[in-house]
Design an enzyme around this catalytic site. Structure first.
Site, PDB file in Angstrom:
ATOM      1  N   LYS A   1      20.758  81.632  21.208  1.00 52.04           N
ATOM      2  CA  LYS A   1      20.039  81.373  19.898  1.00 52.04           C
ATOM      3  C   LYS A   1      19.928  80.150  19.580  1.00 52.04           C
ATOM      4  O   LYS A   1      19.350  79.040  18.979  1.00 52.04           O
ATOM      5  CB  LYS A   1      19.628  82.984  19.740  1.00 52.04           C
ATOM      6  CG  LYS A   1      19.287  84.012  20.488  1.00 52.04           C
ATOM      7  CD  LYS A   1      19.201  84.969  19.632  1.00 52.04           C
ATOM      8  CE  LYS A   1      18.257  86.228  20.776  1.00 52.04           C
ATOM      9  NZ  LYS A   1      18.678  87.615  19.884  1.00 52.04           N
TER      10      LYS A   1
ATOM     11  N   ALA B   1      21.366  85.150  16.064  1.00 59.90           N
ATOM     12  CA  ALA B   1      21.737  86.122  15.669  1.00 59.90           C
ATOM     13  C   ALA B   1      22.047  87.595  16.432  1.00 59.90           C
ATOM     14  O   ALA B   1      20.487  87.293  17.434  1.00 59.90           O
ATOM     15  CB  ALA B   1      21.714  86.976  14.930  1.00 59.90           C
ATOM     16  N   ASP B   2      22.506  88.440  17.571  1.00 57.51           N
ATOM     17  CA  ASP B   2      21.950  89.852  18.034  1.00 57.51           C
ATOM     18  C   ASP B   2      22.267  90.702  17.675  1.00 57.51           C
ATOM     19  O   ASP B   2      23.466  90.496  18.142  1.00 57.51           O
ATOM     20  CB  ASP B   2      21.578  88.563  19.849  1.00 57.51           C
ATOM     21  CG  ASP B   2      21.248  89.638  21.081  1.00 57.51           C
ATOM     22  OD1 ASP B   2      19.726  89.498  20.675  1.00 57.51           O
ATOM     23  OD2 ASP B   2      21.892  91.065  21.255  1.00 57.51           O
ATOM     24  N   THR B   3      21.765  92.040  17.685  1.00 56.63           N
ATOM     25  CA  THR B   3      22.204  93.561  17.349  1.00 56.63           C
ATOM     26  C   THR B   3      21.531  93.962  18.938  1.00 56.63           C
ATOM     27  O   THR B   3      20.654  93.736  19.450  1.00 56.63           O
ATOM     28  CB  THR B   3      21.414  94.216  16.513  1.00 56.63           C
ATOM     29  OG1 THR B   3      22.056  92.888  15.479  1.00 56.63           O
ATOM     30  CG2 THR B   3      21.682  94.951  16.153  1.00 56.63           C
TER      31      THR B   3
END
Length: 185
Positions: free
Chosen positions: A53, A69-71
């Site tokens: 990203k 960011a990634d969660t």
């Protein structure tokens, strides 16, 4: 080369709110990337997706600081993504209730001088829930677009016994750590 601005490579209202709460000035450029993946550990997956990203936006804005960011929510290393329907949501919450699980957020910060990627893990403990409580929560619609089918900062918070780690990480971005890194850059 000077950094013109901080860019969040995400449309997440929760991430925008966290950066705002930390008084970090930023603008948004949504990063459209392929999020498909082979079997990866949750920690590795969130770091990989956050890199993807951030890189897409960094190529367009090489003089700026980019935050990707990634969660994900994980139980026993099994990743629970966003639910496809209410039955999927029921199954996820049923799997989480009465147990602990982990929330991982991967963050990549790209600046003209340095790239930093890290992951943060928070353990979340959900108390036992009846099928009726699970259905009532699902009917609220709050968890429909959330990994693991819930939002800790919303109505679901009443079902959380405790968490160990960074609360903001569960919401979608470990703000204190991001702020610290940005200050260093």
């Amino acid at each position: 080369m000077t950094c013109n601005t901080i860019i969040l490579a995400s449309a997440s209202p929760r991430r925008k709110e966290i950066l705002g709460n930390h008084n970090i000035p930023f603008r948004v450029e949504v990063s459209e990337v392929d999020e498909s993946h082979d079997d990866m550990l949750p920690k590795d997956l969130v770091m990989e997706l956050s890199r993807r990203k951030a890189k897409v936006i960094a190529e367009k804005f090489p003089n700026d600081i980019i935050i990707g960011a990634d969660t994900v929510v994980s139980i026993n290393e099994r990743i629970l993504e966003k639910p496809v329907d209410d039955e999927d949501a029921f199954n996820m919450i049923n799997m989480l209730q009465g147990k602990s699980h982990q929330v991982y957020t991967g963050v990549t910060i790209i600046s003209p001088k340095k790239d930093i990627t890290f992951s943060e893990k928070t353990d979340v403990y959900v108390h036992k829930m009846s099928p009726e409580e699970i259905r009532e929560y699902i009917d609220s619609g709050e968890g429909r677009d959330k990994a693991g089918s819930y939002a800790i900062q919303g109505v679901f918070g009443k079902y959380i016994d405790k968490y160990e780690g960074d609360y903001e990480n569960v919401v979608g971005l470990p703000g204190d750590r991001v702020e610290e890194i940005i200050k260093q850059l």
